[in-house]
Design an enzyme around this catalytic site. Structure first.
Site, PDB file in Angstrom:
ATOM      1  N   PRO A 166       0.800  -1.213   0.000  1.00 26.82           N
ATOM      2  CG  PRO A 166      -0.076  -1.097   2.141  1.00 26.82           C
ATOM      3  CD  PRO A 166       1.065  -1.643   1.385  1.00 26.82           C
ATOM      4  CD  GLU A 167       3.478   3.214  -4.027  1.00 31.72           C
ATOM      5  OE1 GLU A 167       3.562   4.400  -4.361  1.00 31.72           O
ATOM      6  OE2 GLU A 167       3.905   2.284  -4.731  1.00 31.72           O
TER       7      GLU A 167
END
Length: 272
Positions: A2-3
DNA sequence: CAACCGACCTGGCGGC
DNA sequence: TGCCGCCAGGTCGGTT
């Protein structure tokens, strides 16, 4: 995994389900995450309290509680947060189950255990959040700021974009994508960019993050939002994981190099 | 001191 | 089929 867009997608999916709910039970099945989970702190500050807001800072999710404490969650590379309305079977690598006052559960899964779960006491300043740079989607993320902060720096511009002290939330996928869209080569020393080029970098970062959020994030493998739904930005990727594919602009093959130990994708013809 | 590099983990995939 | 090496969305602490 996840960014910023993925964490924001999870936040938006969970927020309406969590705000106003109390955390009744806390089950910790595995404490060996990137930093050991402090179960006592979780019980002391989170259990029995009501969630008043679900916030995000960079790639951190922050559960704001009615006693002033916060539950901080980072998903590392492989972490997931999932809302379970009923007593579904536990999936592998479920390290944490938070039982809510409506019988639902929020479950934290993380096969690689690079994530982080931590209770922060009221008024305590959390070390993990200290020193973080501005939010890329805030007014603080300006060309003036980056131009000044990176003046004279010889590190690659991509490394600077991925440095959370410079700006938060930009990881490997979106750093690659943003640099493609503004035509800057990832290995270009950050200190050589003009003010006007920083303006274009910023514009590209903002645009790519916003588009990714709108598409619910990038699901390469296993990303899911809080309801178990995938994202769709992977079909919009211009360079990430596109080695040898034709560049959208010029048709020449996309190159992969390793920069700072990370796969880096770019078009040598379009990015200078 | 800025910048690099290995370490931390498990799982999935391609090659042999 | 099965084993092996490589690769993965992120940090962080130690070294140069």
């Amino acid at each position: 995994m996840p960014e910023l867009p993925e964490v924001e997608t999870i936040r938006r999916s969970l927020q309406p389900l969590l705000v106003g709910r109390a955390v009744k039970t806390i089950l910790v099945r595995e404490t060996r995450l990137r930093r050991p989970v402090n179960v006592r702190q979780l019980r002391k500050w989170i259990q029995g309290h009501t969630i008043t807001a679900l916030n995000r800072r960079g790639k951190y999710l922050l559960w704001q509680m009615d006693n002033g404490s916060r539950l901080l969650i980072h998903l590392g590379m492989s972490g997931r947060l999932g809302y379970c309305a009923g007593p579904e079977e536990l999936e592998p690598h479920t390290h944490l189950c938070l039982g809510l006052d409506n019988g639902a559960q929020v479950r934290y899964r993380d096969p690689r255990r690079f994530g982080c779960v931590q209770a922060v006491a009221p008024n305590e300043r959390c070390g993990l959040l200290q020193g973080l740079g501005p939010e890329p989607l805030s007014a603080d993320f300006t060309a003036d700021y980056l131009y000044d902060a990176l003046h004279g720096s010889r590190r690659p511009v991509k490394a600077a974009l991925m440095d959370s002290r410079m700006v938060v939330g930009v990881g490997n996928i979106y750093a690659n994508e943003a640099l493609f869209h503004c035509g800057i080569a990832p290995q270009r020393p950050a200190g050589t960019l003009s003010h006007e080029q920083w303006e274009r970098v910023i514009e590209s970062v903002i645009r790519v993050l916003q588009r990714a959020i709108r598409k619910g994030g990038t699901t390469l493998n296993d990303f899911r939002n809080g309801l178990g739904e995938p994202g769709f930005f992977q079909t919009d990727l211009s360079v990430y994981d596109q080695e040898d594919q034709p560049c959208q602009r010029c048709g020449r093959p996309i190159c992969r190099v390793v920069l700072q130990g990370r796969s880096t994708y770019y078009c040598p013809a379009c990015q200078k």
